[in-house]
Design a protein around this motif. Structure first.
Motif: not given
Length: 331
Positions: A271, A314, A192, A319, A214, A317, A258, A260, A143
């Motif tokens: 979540g 958050l 999620d 995917s 979530d 996040e 996905h 988080k 990320h």
């Protein structure tokens, strides 16, 4: 000779290699005038419709309970054939499973397995199961905030990550979602949503929603899928009951989730990790999360908005795709 045979009965176990999960054994008990075939519920995906499981010429299930199914019939019935060998007498038949198509995914594929009872003219005979072994793998996304999200497949003891995934229907897939930060910091991770597809392209072909809203593990309503209690920071584990897409050309599954990340201890974090208890017909969380919106007609959208507004934001996040998870052919 027949009196001697009546005094003997034997339990035979058999399993087609690369067909079933290691602990799910189909067993045959042979009596002097009958045979009984026991099939664990996990081999058939936990559910069975009338006429799907038969012996030979069409003899059906005689006993069903929470653990599985039993077909007990006369030794000479159901199309059983007799063969005189040099040292034994063999009674042979075939167990058939022909699932009726229903829904987007299936928990077990069709199969036919030989059912043999051996009666020795002298001595005794027994047969043990062939034990298959399975192996599987991982996907990682870095990320932009120096967070690294990952999905990995683990062995049955959760001690080793596995490569080259291959599963048999009836097995549980151990999946670990994780996040790490650079520099290190305590984080909590949520899954999620997760969607399974038979191909690598997320938008192509049929889709099966495994996790949604979530963190509601929807697949647990159909099988044994569940979240496991959180045992450390920065990762979350769950188990998936294997399934297949009946109308897909290949025997593989791709999972796109996905993920988080929030600070450890963040209040009102958006979540949860909620599993479905089929016996209690209720949602619950091994980590004490609020599962009240799972399965509700309104879904969890309103809960999510309120929690985001009142809690800390958050940290990141992403995917992440996992796959292919291969399905081994049935016998």
């Amino acid at each position: 000779m027949m009196k001697a045979l009546r005094r003997r009965w034997f339990v035979l176990f058999f399993l087609a290699a690369a067909a079933w999960a290691r602990d799910d054994l189909v067993s045959v008990t042979c009596g002097h005038a009958w045979l009984s075939v026991a099939v664990p519920a996990g081999v058939l995906g936990g559910r069975l419709a009338a006429g799907e499981l038969t012996l030979g010429s069409g003899c059906g299930v005689t006993v069903a309970d929470g653990d599985g199914y039993r077909l007990e019939h006369p030794l000479g019935g159901c199309g059983t054939t007799l063969e005189l060998l040099q040292d034994t007498i063999r009674y042979s038949n075939v167990l058939h499973y022909r699932p009726v198509a229903g829904g987007p995914v299936a928990r077990a594929g069709p199969f036919s397995l030989p059912v043999d009872c051996y009666y020795p003219r002298t001595g005794s005979v027994s047969s043990m199961a062939v034990q298959p072994t399975w192996v599987p793998f991982s996907s990682t996304v870095a990320h932009r905030r120096r967070l690294r999200f990952a999905l990995d497949v683990y062995d049955s003891s959760w001690s080793s990550r596995l490569l080259q995934p291959g599963y048999s229907l009836g097995e549980l897939i151990n999946v670990q979602a994780s996040v790490s930060a650079d520099p290190p910091s305590p984080l909590r991770l949520f899954v999620d949503r997760c969607v399974a597809t038979p191909g690598a392209a997320a938008a192509a072909g049929p889709r099966h929603h495994v996790i949604a809203d979530d963190g509601c593990l929807l697949d647990g309503q159909l099988g044994r899928s569940r979240f496991l209690p959180q045992r450390g920071k920065g990762f979350l584990r769950f188990q998936l009951d294997t399934f297949l897409f009946p109308n897909a050309s290949g025997s593989q599954i791709y999972l796109r989730c996905h993920l988080k990340a929030v600070p450890e201890g963040a209040a009102g974090a958006a979540g949860k990790a909620c599993s479905y208890d089929r016996l209690a017909a209720a949602w619950w969380s091994p980590n004490g999360d609020d599962c009240s919106c799972c399965g509700s007609p309104a879904g969890c959208g309103g809960h999510r908005r309120r929690r985001l507004a009142g809690g800390e934001g958050l940290l990141g996040e992403a995917s992440v795709r996992l796959g292919p998870l291969g399905l081994l052919p049935t016998a």
